[in-house]
Write an enzyme that holds these catalytic residues in place. Structure first.
Site, short mmCIF file in Angstrom:
data_model
loop_
_atom_site.label_atom_id
_atom_site.label_comp_id
_atom_site.label_asym_id
_atom_site.label_seq_id
_atom_site.Cartn_x
_atom_site.Cartn_y
_atom_site.Cartn_z
N GLU A 247 -16.06 4.12 4.35
CA GLU A 247 -14.78 4.56 3.94
C GLU A 247 -15.06 5.57 2.50
OE1 GLU A 247 -12.30 1.09 3.01
OE2 GLU A 247 -13.67 -0.07 4.37
N LYS B 82 0.17 3.95 4.84
CA LYS B 82 0.06 3.34 3.43
C LYS B 82 0.59 4.63 2.60
CE LYS B 82 -4.22 0.79 4.88
NZ LYS B 82 -3.70 -0.17 5.20
N HIS C 85 -14.27 -1.59 6.46
CA HIS C 85 -13.20 -2.42 7.09
C HIS C 85 -13.43 -2.87 8.04
CE1 HIS C 85 -8.97 -2.83 8.12
NE2 HIS C 85 -8.81 -3.21 7.00
N SER D 253 -11.28 -0.39 0.58
CA SER D 253 -9.91 -1.06 0.40
C SER D 253 -9.93 -2.38 -0.50
CB SER D 253 -9.55 -1.59 1.72
OG SER D 253 -10.46 -2.48 2.46
N ASP E 183 -13.52 6.71 7.07
CA ASP E 183 -12.24 6.37 7.02
C ASP E 183 -11.34 6.43 5.58
OD1 ASP E 183 -10.13 4.42 6.71
OD2 ASP E 183 -11.02 2.91 7.97
N HIS F 44 -7.35 4.74 2.52
CA HIS F 44 -6.94 4.51 0.99
C HIS F 44 -6.96 5.76 0.21
CE1 HIS F 44 -6.10 0.37 1.78
NE2 HIS F 44 -7.15 0.39 2.61
N ASN G 248 0.83 -1.22 0.17
CA ASN G 248 -0.17 0.10 0.02
C ASN G 248 0.89 1.15 0.27
OD1 ASN G 248 -2.40 -1.63 0.17
ND2 ASN G 248 -1.90 -1.96 2.41
C1 LIG Z 1 -10.06 0.84 5.37
C2 LIG Z 1 -9.11 0.61 6.27
N1 LIG Z 1 -9.22 1.14 7.62
C3 LIG Z 1 -8.08 1.12 8.41
C4 LIG Z 1 -6.89 0.35 8.22
C5 LIG Z 1 -5.82 0.05 9.38
O1 LIG Z 1 -4.94 0.55 9.04
P1 LIG Z 1 -3.59 0.33 9.60
O2 LIG Z 1 -2.94 -0.78 8.69
O3 LIG Z 1 -2.60 1.56 9.74
O4 LIG Z 1 -3.89 -0.01 10.83
C6 LIG Z 1 -6.64 -0.35 6.94
C7 LIG Z 1 -5.53 -1.07 6.59
O5 LIG Z 1 -5.26 -2.22 6.70
C8 LIG Z 1 -7.95 -0.17 6.04
O6 LIG Z 1 -7.97 -0.74 4.80
#
Ligand SMILES: Cc1ncc(COP(=O)(O)O)c(C=O)c1O
Length: 394
Positions: free
Chosen positions: A179, A242, A137, A183, A208, A211, A51
């Site tokens: 989101e 990411k 997510h 993702s 969120d 991405h 990512n």
């Molecule tokens: C939509 C989404 N939110 C939160 C996360 C969590 O982020 P992190 O990898 O910084 O814990 C991710 C990634 O895995 C994600 O894809």
């Protein structure tokens, strides 16, 4: 089947065997290099499973910043932010993240997962309601369950479905979760309609942007800001792990919300602060976004090109409109086989299977990064087309 010595663990081998039979067994595989594109053993590797969208995780400016901060402050923060772990670097990063996202304040957490795990249960509880997109997510779903609030799922990207639920459940505090860029599907939420719907019903909103951050919006400042929604989105969540090539999560919010979270977010209070090196690397990444604001747009242009080429060879890229480009393969075993064929050609791609995606919707997930040039994408489409044909998928 695996053998176990402890009688108390005899339930594990049959459960894992069942997962294996369904081609859903997860195993850890080492990866010697995390770059999007690299040479190893005389071969060029294209990594579409990282990512690191802006190709910053190996940038010399981030490496230098991490090194300097480690020399100055040590390898660990050694305590919680609320005890003695709060370095000026943490506050500097929060100030810059807030400005970047167009909010008065921001608050850092150990990761994106921990951000959602801390923020959501801090603002809603047992007497309250959460409305969450069906494809949101796992970090938001886990956090929602942890909060004890009643959980209502609405149809993916459907403001009307959200409206029906908001009209039905009117008691307590209400929180809408989704989101901005999904993702696993790489599609973009109808944010303005969703956020306006929530505002009409006086519900709080957390978006969120794990991405979208770094990629969408001017200078990678995300979709909430680009669409002018900062006054209606209470919490714009993001991650430094990411596009920023570093580590740690954060929420951009009002100063009142930040003060509330400092007092109530358990994943902030009961854990050690982020280490100086990663905070400094995130600051260096934000600096690069300022001097090179078009990296995200360049990645999105390449993703568009990639999607068009994939569609021309008959691949189903779902509703992708971002740097995340899924190719629907459906069946778990075939998905794994296509991924292995690509790996044999030096192309690494995630094979996403249930429960990460809905049953029957297994897919390859291509994450495009700034490291991938047009020739790399042409090569990948050709190899993928061959692999899909070999597996009877086109
Ligand atoms: C939509 C989404 N939110 C939160 C996360 C969590 O982020 P992190 O990898 O910084 O814990 C991710 C990634 O895995 C994600 O894809």
């Amino acid at each position: 089947m695996q053998k176990v010595n402890r009688k108390s663990e005899i339930w594990i081998p049959p459960a894992l065997a069942a997962r294996h039979a369904d081609h859903r067994l997860r195993t850890l595989r080492t990866q010697r290099n995390t770059c999007g594109r690299y040479e190893e053993d005389g071969q060029t590797w294209l990594n579409f499973a990282s990512n690191d969208y802006l190709d910053l995780a190996h940038d010399p400016r981030l490496l230098q910043a991490a090194h300097t901060a480690t020399q100055a402050h040590g390898t660990g923060a050694t305590a919680s932010r609320l005890v003695t772990g709060n370095l000026p670097l943490h506050e500097q990063l929060e100030t810059q993240l807030a400005a970047h996202r167009g909010y008065p304040a921001a608050l850092l957490f150990g990761s994106g997962y921990l951000t959602n795990a801390g923020v959501i249960p801090a603002i809603v509880g047992r007497a309250d309601h959460i409305f969450i997109d069906r494809l949101a997510h796992a970090s938001m779903i886990d956090a929602a369950q942890l909060s004890g609030a009643r959980l209502h799922r609405f149809a993916h990207n459907d403001p009307q479905a959200l409206s029906v639920l908001l009209q039905k459940h009117t008691s307590g505090r209400r929180l809408v979760l989704t989101e901005s860029v999904f993702s696993m599907d790489g599609d973009v939420a109808p944010l303005t309609a969703l956020v306006n719907m929530a505002a009409e019903h006086e519900a709080m909103v957390l978006i969120d942007e794990a991405h979208a951050g770094g990629v969408f919006g001017p200078g990678g400042s995300g979709l909430v800001r680009a669409l002018g929604l900062t006054d209606r989105v209470n919490c714009a969540m993001g991650t430094c792990s990411k596009a920023l090539g570093s580590y740690g999560g954060y929420v951009a919010c009002s100063t009142a919300m930040r003060d509330w979270l400092i007092n109530h977010a358990r994943s902030l209070i009961y854990t050690t602060a982020l280490p100086p090196a990663v905070v400094a690397a995130s600051l260096a990444a934000l600096q690069i976004l300022e001097t090179e604001p078009d990296r995200g747009a360049a990645v999105l242009a390449r993703a568009k090109y990639f999607r068009e080429r994939l569609r021309a060879v008959g691949a189903d890229t779902l509703q992708s409109a971002s740097q995340i480009v899924p190719v629907l393969t459906g069946d778990n075993a075939r998905t794994l086989r296509v991924a292995e064929r690509l790996r044999a050609d030096g192309i690494i791609v995630g094979a996403m299977r249930p429960p990460t995606v809905p049953p029957g919707k297994a897919r390859l997930r291509f994450s495009l990064t700034y490291a991938h040039g047009e020739a790399d994408l042409d090569h990948t489409v050709d190899r993928l087309a061959q692999a899909l044909t070999a597996e009877g998928l086109s």
